[in-house]
Design a protein around this motif. Structure first.
Motif, PDB file in Angstrom:
ATOM      1  N   HIS A  95      -9.559 -14.830  -8.615  1.00 28.00           N
ATOM      2  CA  HIS A  95      -9.169 -13.633  -9.366  1.00 28.00           C
ATOM      3  C   HIS A  95     -10.302 -12.648  -9.583  1.00 28.00           C
ATOM      4  N   ASP A  96     -11.529 -13.006  -9.221  1.00 26.09           N
ATOM      5  CA  ASP A  96     -12.618 -12.025  -9.263  1.00 26.09           C
ATOM      6  C   ASP A  96     -12.821 -11.361  -7.903  1.00 26.09           C
ATOM      7  N   GLN A  97     -12.060 -11.781  -6.899  1.00 27.21           N
ATOM      8  CA  GLN A  97     -12.166 -11.240  -5.545  1.00 27.21           C
ATOM      9  C   GLN A  97     -10.793 -10.694  -5.157  1.00 27.21           C
ATOM     10  N   ILE A  98     -10.636  -9.377  -5.290  1.00 25.65           N
ATOM     11  CA  ILE A  98      -9.331  -8.742  -5.108  1.00 25.65           C
ATOM     12  C   ILE A  98      -9.197  -8.263  -3.662  1.00 25.65           C
ATOM     13  N   ASP A  99      -8.146  -8.716  -2.990  1.00 28.93           N
ATOM     14  CA  ASP A  99      -7.955  -8.354  -1.589  1.00 28.93           C
ATOM     15  C   ASP A  99      -7.703  -6.859  -1.435  1.00 28.93           C
ATOM     16  N   LEU A 100      -8.333  -6.287  -0.412  1.00 22.54           N
ATOM     17  CA  LEU A 100      -8.145  -4.877  -0.098  1.00 22.54           C
ATOM     18  C   LEU A 100      -6.881  -4.686   0.733  1.00 22.54           C
ATOM     19  N   ASN A 101      -6.277  -3.534   0.593  1.00 24.29           N
ATOM     20  CA  ASN A 101      -5.004  -3.232   1.261  1.00 24.29           C
ATOM     21  C   ASN A 101      -5.250  -2.378   2.503  1.00 24.29           C
ATOM     22  N   PHE A 102      -5.394  -3.032   3.651  1.00 19.30           N
ATOM     23  CA  PHE A 102      -5.659  -2.299   4.888  1.00 19.30           C
ATOM     24  C   PHE A 102      -4.422  -1.603   5.432  1.00 19.30           C
ATOM     25  N   ARG A 103      -3.282  -1.755   4.781  1.00 14.61           N
ATOM     26  CA  ARG A 103      -2.130  -0.939   5.149  1.00 14.61           C
ATOM     27  C   ARG A 103      -2.406   0.533   4.853  1.00 14.61           C
ATOM     28  N   ASN A 104      -3.332   0.779   3.948  1.00 13.64           N
ATOM     29  CA  ASN A 104      -3.773   2.137   3.631  1.00 13.64           C
ATOM     30  C   ASN A 104      -4.956   2.468   4.543  1.00 13.64           C
ATOM     31  N   PRO A 105      -4.827   3.394   5.479  1.00  9.57           N
ATOM     32  CA  PRO A 105      -5.927   3.691   6.412  1.00  9.57           C
ATOM     33  C   PRO A 105      -7.190   4.179   5.713  1.00  9.57           C
ATOM     34  N   GLU A 106      -7.080   4.660   4.477  1.00 16.42           N
ATOM     35  CA  GLU A 106      -8.276   5.083   3.747  1.00 16.42           C
ATOM     36  C   GLU A 106      -9.208   3.903   3.493  1.00 16.42           C
TER      37      GLU A 106
END
Length: 584
Positions: free
Chosen positions: A208-219
């Motif tokens: 819970h201290d490592q939040i996955d990034l959302n690569f569905r967002n190209p930004e």
């Protein structure tokens, strides 16, 4: 100044390739505009180079050391300066590449919960220290690409519903069926948070201290490419894509090794090699062997993949006294294409993973290995299964302590067994990587486990430079003996064309107590027969059984013994290695 016609054609081809990658990853986005932004961000509109396909960017002199930035410490000095001094003092002409584990500000997981990707942790030093190390060694750095710290500004912005960050994280309905998701941890997958307007559940593969990034967002992809450009500017030549297998999420799947993940690796490879054709990508995918191999792609994804099955298989070989499984695995491993190779290691900052031997060792054999390691002071970390149960994920132990004995118990062969393991690693197809604690024979650190509260700390000791130098200078210290025995093997390896990472390799069959293979240089002038007694009993090998060519002169490169009787035999002491070569 106008770019040349050649430069224009290179950029046009690059733009086309990027559009092809982006069409797979983001079929509903404007790929043309995204490709242009990626080129601008990597500054490839000014300097765009042409990579050479299937070019080997390494040879037998390439050897890597893995270390934290603060493994070696000196009072009143930034640890990166101390590390640089230690590396130059002890490893010059031995090691030419160094992997400094995450050296950024972080909140947990010894660096892998990154708070700021663009800063060096002030406790460790600054970017000038990184640049200085990169002038003396090929520098490998982690791109912690799957997740960031809960303290990262992006996540703080997410909680405030402002940019950049408000749409950088993967939110899911907690009522979704996520039972098929592959997990490397036993912590809950989802964390409930408020994003300023409502409460949602964010994805946390590792905790819970490592939040996955959302690569569905190209930004998010663009942010990572901006970070890559900075690392290139700071002298990083080798990029380790941390936990990349978990990158793309798709409800209803295992959320590991998805096609979009592979395509992102291909896209990053395209960008990096056009910025620096000598840069290397390594994927860190601690998963079953067949899945791991897929990250080579068609020589268009990772240049190197970690040989994750090697540590547990080799350890099992040496504590069981049988190389049956190691030999079968080696025969099944495909030769790496030119331009790709394996990264061989047998110890690291993490534990000895057990997922890579799924399907290679039986549950009973894994249990026997685990029991032996617990007897030698090791600990076990677990992962969650989809039925709510748990399964051993990795063994946490220093490699030196792991070699205390066999499944029969402790014995007097710890040092020889430890050296044998590294002799095998040094001779196999691929680039060898030494964990710094193995090079100096560090033992289990139970105080650090108590201090940090997690099992992996057992193999992450921090040495005072003065203390370690004293141990390395003391002929009676096992640290001195280990370092000098390994230094001798490294020196011999570096001079042998047959140990090129892509040189030919064939497995030999000399029984289950002798692990043997043959290497041949790319120009076919040198052959080396690597003969390893992996048992605690003497083994006699007839030279005719390994088909030494009688018209050549043969010598054991390690023992300096010339072999004159081609019809005779050699006797290997317990855990002895011979590198029998026709060229010296």
């Amino acid at each position: 100044m106008n770019a040349s016609t050649d430069d224009m054609s290179i950029r046009e081809l690059l733009h086309k390739r990027l559009c092809e990658h982006l069409a797979v990853i983001y079929p509903d986005q404007d790929g043309e505009t995204l490709a242009h932004r990626l080129i601008q961000m990597m500054r490839l509109h000014d300097q765009c180079q042409t990579p050479i396909a299937h070019k080997n960017l390494w040879d037998q002199t390439d050897i890597l050391v893995i270390t934290y930035g603060n493994t070696i410490r000196r009072r009143s000095q930034h640890p990166l300066k101390t590390l640089h001094h230690f590396l130059k003092t002890h490893f010059t002409m031995l090691i030419n590449s160094v992997h400094i584990l995450p050296f950024f500000p972080y909140s947990s997981d010894d660096g892998f919960a990154v708070i700021d990707y663009k800063q060096v942790d002030p406790y460790l030093g600054d970017w000038n220290d990184i640049l200085r190390i990169s002038t003396d060694f090929h520098l490998m750095a982690d791109l912690v690409i799957n997740h960031c710290s809960a303290e990262h500004q992006w996540f703080r912005n997410f909680q405030e519903n402002v940019s950049p960050g408000k749409d950088y994280f993967f939110c899911v309905n907690p009522n979704e069926n996520l039972s098929g998701v592959v997990r490397p941890r036993t912590t809950p997958l989802l964390r409930a948070v408020s994003n300023g307007e409502e409460t949602c559940a964010v994805w946390c593969t590792f905790g819970h201290d490592q939040i996955d990034l959302n690569f569905r967002n190209p930004e998010v992809l663009l942010e990572m490419v901006d970070i890559i450009r900075l690392y290139l500017d700071m002298g990083v030549r080798i990029f380790r894509l941390d936990a990349v297998a978990f990158l793309w999420k798709k409800i209803g799947t295992s959320c590991i090794n998805l096609e979009e993940t592979h395509e992102i690796v291909r896209l990053l490879r395209t960008l990096i090699e056009h910025a620096d054709p000598n840069a290397v990508i390594i994927t860190e995918t601690n998963i079953p062997n067949r899945e791991n191999l897929s990250y080579f792609g068609n020589a268009n994804e990772a240049h190197c993949i970690y040989n994750f099955s090697l540590p547990p298989l080799l350890l099992n070989t040496l504590v069981s006294g049988s190389c049956f499984h190691l030999k079968n695995w080696l025969m099944s491993m495909p030769p790496a294409q030119n331009g790709t190779t394996y990264l061989n290691f047998i110890a690291s900052h993490d534990g000895i993973g057990l997922r890579p031997v799924e399907g290679l060792l039986s549950d009973e054999e894994q249990e026997g290995l685990i029991q032996a390691m617990e007897n030698f002071g090791g600990m076990i970390s677990w992962r969650a299964l989809d039925d709510g149960s748990r399964k051993p994920y990795e063994i946490n132990i220093s490699l030196f302590d792991a070699m205390r004995g066999t499944t029969s118990g402790e014995d007097g062969w710890q040092l020889e067994r430890f050296i044998c393991a590294h002799a095998i690693m040094l001779a196999l197809e691929g680039i060898p990587a030494f964990y710094i604690h193995s090079l100096v024979g560090t033992t289990n650190d139970y105080e650090r486990v108590l201090e940090h509260g997690h099992n992996r700390a057992i193999n992450r000791r921090q040495w005072r430079e003065e203390e370690l130098n004293q141990e390395l200078a003391n002929p009676l210290s096992h640290h001195h003996i280990v370092f000098n025995r390994l230094r001798r093997l490294i020196q011999v390896r570096r001079d042998q064309p047959a140990f090129h990472p892509n040189a030919t390799q064939f497995t030999l069959h000399l029984g289950d107590q002798v692990f043997a293979f043959w290497r041949q240089s790319l120009d076919r002038r040198q052959s080396i027969f690597c003969i390893n007694n992996i048992s605690d009993e003497e083994q006699c090998i007839t030279l005719s059984s390994i088909n030494l060519i009688g018209t050549d002169n043969w010598k054991d490169l390690i023992g300096d013994e010339v072999l004159e009787d081609m019809l005779g035999c050699v006797t290997l002491a317990p855990y002895q290695t011979m590198w029998i070569s026709n060229r010296w």
